[in-house]
Structures are given as C-alpha cells and as structure tokens.
Design a protein around this motif. Structure first.
Motif, short mmCIF file in Angstrom:
data_model
loop_
_atom_site.label_atom_id
_atom_site.label_comp_id
_atom_site.label_asym_id
_atom_site.label_seq_id
_atom_site.Cartn_x
_atom_site.Cartn_y
_atom_site.Cartn_z
N ARG A 243 0.77 -1.32 0.29
CA ARG A 243 -0.23 -0.09 0.11
C ARG A 243 0.89 1.49 0.19
O ARG A 243 1.66 1.35 0.70
N ILE B 206 1.49 5.22 -2.48
CA ILE B 206 1.99 5.31 -3.78
C ILE B 206 3.00 6.12 -3.92
O ILE B 206 3.69 6.95 -2.96
N ARG C 195 6.26 8.98 -5.34
CA ARG C 195 5.77 10.32 -5.50
C ARG C 195 7.77 10.63 -6.40
O ARG C 195 8.46 9.89 -5.87
N VAL D 30 -6.81 9.76 -2.80
CA VAL D 30 -7.15 8.18 -3.61
C VAL D 30 -6.67 8.09 -2.58
O VAL D 30 -6.65 6.22 -2.67
N TYR D 31 -5.91 7.78 -1.67
CA TYR D 31 -5.09 7.12 -0.22
C TYR D 31 -5.44 8.10 0.83
O TYR D 31 -4.23 9.27 0.76
N VAL D 32 -5.77 7.37 1.96
CA VAL D 32 -5.55 8.01 3.36
C VAL D 32 -3.74 7.00 4.30
O VAL D 32 -4.74 6.15 3.96
N GLU E 99 -3.45 11.28 0.64
CA GLU E 99 -2.95 11.69 -0.88
C GLU E 99 -3.84 11.39 -2.25
O GLU E 99 -4.67 11.13 -1.84
#
Lengths: 375, 127
Positions: free
Chosen positions: A303, A305, A307, B40-42, B61
């Motif tokens: 999980r 993202i 960057r 989209v994300y926490v 995010e």
C-alpha cells in the motif's frame, strides 16, 4: 517560485478562470492543473474526448536552403527521413550527450522545419540551436535562419477516441487522411491552423497550432460542439497521469542534462548513420560501452503511492530514484518510472520504494503501462 | 458554498476537531479537500497510538500530491475511520461528516483554545 504577478499566461487564461480551473506555476506559467477532477478529466480523454490548452509550449522555425542540415546537426533523430507534412519525436543534446530537451520536428517543406519544444525550455532551446549554428568564429555554418516564434502560436490539444469526429465537424479537409505524426496546414472553423495528428496522452487526437488571437474562439467552439461527445476541459494534472500511463518522458523528470538517451530508453530517436550532430560522439560511446542504469516502470505491490524523487531500494540497498509516480486512473494501480541499475531493471524484479521513511514493496513491470487498442 | 460548522475548531493546516466530553473527532476541512483534488489514499495511525498537537499523524494523497495531516489536539487514538481505506473519495464528498479521520481521547483539553473558530478559519482561507 515566481510571484503570481510574474507568471506568464496563455491567451486562454481568462477561459480557464471562467471555467473555475485551479491553476499552478508550471515552469513559470500560470496553467490550469484541473477544472473539476483529474480523475474525471483523465477518463474523458481515455473514453471520449478532452480539450487541453498547451499554448505554453514553445515554437521555433528553421528556414533556408540548409535548414535540413542545421536541424540534423542539432537534433538526434534523422529529419532527412521526413516528408512534407510529417513530424517526428527527437531531442536536442549537449556536447556531453545529456538532454537539452525533447522536441517534435515538423517538416513543412524541404526548406522549412517547425519545432515544438517544452515551455520551460524554450528560450534555452533557441539559444542552444543558435549557438550550434555558428562556428568557432561566430560565423553561420548553415544557410538557415532560426526564429523564435512562440508568441505567434497558441496550441490546443484535442485528445481521445472521439477527437477525430469532433474536430472534423469544424474542418472541411478529411482529417482521417492525416496519419499519426502527420499534419496539414488548413483551417478549423475558418481559422488558419496547423492541424497535427500528435499528442501526449496515448490516445488518438490532434494538436492545433493557431494564432493566439484566434484561440479563444476555437476553444469555445470545440467545447460547445464537444458537449455532444462528452468533452471536458482538461488540465496539466490529467495530462500528467495520461502521459505517465503511456510512459512518455517528461523533461525535468525522466530526462535532463544528466541523462543520456540510452539510459532513458530513447535509442530509437538517435540516428548515428545520418552523420555528425551535437552530442553524437558521447552518445555513440555510451551505446558501445553500454549504460549502467536505465529507466524502468514499476507498480506498487504494497500500500502506498510513489512520488517523484522517492528513493528506490533493491535488497535493502539504495538503487535509484522515482522520476514520476502516482495513481493510474485507467489501471486502478499505483505506478511509476524510476532509474535503476541495468541488472536490477528486469521485469518482475522485486524492489522497494522508500515512501516517507518506510520501504514499500513494488515490482518492475514493462512499459507502457497502458496502450490503446488501435482500430 | 463552503459551510464550516461553528461547533468545530480549526487549524491553519486545514484540519478540524469536534470536542464532545473528553473525545475529539478529527478531520480535514472542505477547503483542504478542494485544494487537494481527488483523494485516492489515506494513511491513518493505529488505534492505541498517541498524537501530539502540531505533529503529523498521517497523510492524505490526491492524484497529484501527498499532504501531511497535523494533529489539532493531543490525545490517544481510540478509533480510526476504516471506511476511508476502501473509499478515500468520501473525503471529497463529505469531509466534515462521514469522512472524519480519527477519534482521540484528549490528553490536553486546554489546547483547543489555540485553535481557530469557524469564523476565524473562514477569514484565514479567504485572506
């Protein structure tokens, strides 16, 4: 960062404000990043059609009897392969082989080439071309004139599977006859336009170069006629997620002065056989020796993202960095591009992205992440 | 129109807290979600962890960027909004209601006095 008052605006700036766009400083330009939602705008381009103001891009013309010789001396691809009305992806390199910029070269005719360059690099690119057109004594090496013409052009990109139908409504010339990476000089809604079947989204579409004064009327017409196709105005946010899914490089991220074409996977735009060009010796040496790092795609397994700028680890050791990363709206996964040692940049290889001091599992995948199905 | 509940207190980092008894419910403001765009994300702390006023306790995010969450109050985390893991977009649609982030048992209830009222927050973001 430049103060708001010093940021440059395109001729469509008032349109963006009226549409409620959020704007950001993009390389010194006050540009729309989104109008409503990056996800919705992204989807509009993948499924229907989106409208982008890309008037911040720069334009440079090279004209004269030796225009081709000059273009071929300052760019990496072989402009000698182009026919009238054809465009090619290419690059400007420094003598050491690193990127000045990536560009599009359009052949208007054998004595006239039209270059589209990145907004934040346009003055630098122009100076680079002029400098390399002169010999050590400051004399012109080529019978060709280099002109900075950015102020003469606005640029509107119409992108998506319905783009052809929409633009055709405003054009008499049969647009389906313009092949990918070709262009015609004609009219759109009666306004003179260079109509190019190019884009930066991975979808079919057009980039329309028009006079700045004509651009608001064209923008309004495209948005109006586009309603029937489900058009959305799209900002730089969607432009970035779309190009990342297609794994198109973005200057300042995947390429810059410290990166050589073979590292960026751009050997295909380097044509040694055409003869000498700025940066050639260094690039040929790199091609012969081989490079130690290369650009690779990855997707997140854990999980999180990735960057731009996040460190990449392999087996717990620093291995590279993320050049671009974020969610892929089309795939519903978190993806990115990164530089890795060649031996690690292999499909399926497990890596870790250092996300805010926490290593999170990812794996190397092949690019592009998304490719449209061609009819 | 944005509507900032008068019962909430706000931070300049765009979080809100609603204090009821010794419990604080924490979220991000409508202004924050609007600036971030599609969320989209926490990333939230675990139940049982502690947070300190002004310190980061997680992140949200959006498609384009990541943004830290700053604790409006100090306390022990007693609940987190699990629904946000599956549906982070709720932070865009209902940031002052259904999309609360965490509940904490306040350890320094006086801290609330350092926070902005709804009126002060509104003039801060409009300033």
């Amino acid at each position: 960062m430049a103060a708001a008052s010093t940021l440059r605006q395109t001729p469509l700036f008032a349109r963006h404000l009226a549409l409620g766009a959020k704007t950001i400083d993009f390389g010194g330009w006050d540009m729309p990043v989104q109008y409503t939602s990056i996800l919705e705008e992204h989807k509009a381009v993948r499924e229907r059609v989106g409208l982008f103001d890309v008037s911040h891009m720069g334009e440079i013309e090279i004209e004269g009897p030796e225009a081709l010789a000059l273009v071929n001396y300052v760019t990496t691809n072989d402009a000698g392969k182009l026919k009238d009305g054809q465009a090619q992806y290419s690059a400007l390199l420094y003598p050491h082989g690193g990127f000045v910029d990536d560009i599009l070269v359009h052949r208007v005719n054998e004595r006239h080439y039209f270059l589209c360059v990145n907004a934040s690099n346009q003055e630098k690119d122009f100076a680079h071309i002029v400098e390399n057109s002169l010999d050590a004594h400051g004399r012109e090496r080529f019978q060709a004139k280099v002109t900075f013409v950015s102020a003469d052009y606005a640029q509107i990109a119409v992108q998506g599977p319905r783009a052809l139908e929409l633009v055709q409504e405003l054009c008499e010339a049969p647009l389906a006859d313009i092949r990918y990476y070709h262009f015609v000089d004609g009219t759109v809604a009666g306004l003179s336009a260079r109509i190019a079947r190019t884009g930066y989204t991975g979808e079919d579409g057009f980039e329309l170069y028009v006079k700045p004064a004509d651009s608001p009327a064209l923008w309004d017409l495209l948005l109006g006629k586009g309603k029937a196709y489900g058009i959305l105005p799209c900002g730089l946010g969607a432009r970035n997620t779309l190009r990342l899914e297609s794994a198109y490089p973005l200057y300042g991220h995947e390429i810059d002065a410290s990166i050589f074409p073979p590292e960026a996977g751009l050997n295909w735009i380097v044509k040694q056989a055409k003869g000498d060009f700025v940066g050639r010796d260094q690039v040929v040496e790199k091609l012969e020796e081989g490079v130690w790092r290369k650009l690779a795609g990855f997707e997140m397994v854990g999980r999180g993202i990735a960057r731009d700028g996040y460190p990449v680890l392999a087996d717990g050791t620093a291995a590279g960095w993320v050049t671009s990363g974020g969610p892929s709206p089309t795939l519903g996964r978190n993806i990115g591009l990164c530089y890795l040692p060649v031996e690690i940049a292999e499909e399926g290889r497990k890596i870790e992205i250092q996300i805010r001091n926490q290593p999170v599992e990812a794996r190397v995948v092949k690019t592009p992440f998304y490719k449209r199905e061609k009819p | 129109m944005s509507n900032y509940p008068a019962s909430f207190r706000y931070t300049k980092e765009h979080e809100w807290v609603l204090v009821e008894g010794d419990t604080g419910t924490v979220g991000i403001t409508d202004h924050a979600q609007s600036e971030l765009g599609d969320i989209v994300y926490v990333d939230l702390p675990q139940v049982g962890s502690t947070m300190a006023q002004g310190e980061t306790f997680g992140s949200v995010e959006s498609v384009k960027a990541v943004s830290d969450l700053y604790a409006p109050v100090s306390g022990d985390v007693t609940a987190i909004n699990d629904a946000l893991a599956k549906a982070p977009e709720k932070l865009n649609s209902d940031p002052h209601g259904e999309a609360w982030l965490v509940k904490v048992k306040l350890t320094h209830p006086d801290e609330i006095q350092h926070l902005l009222s709804a009126e002060e927050y509104q003039s801060y973001i409009e300033g």
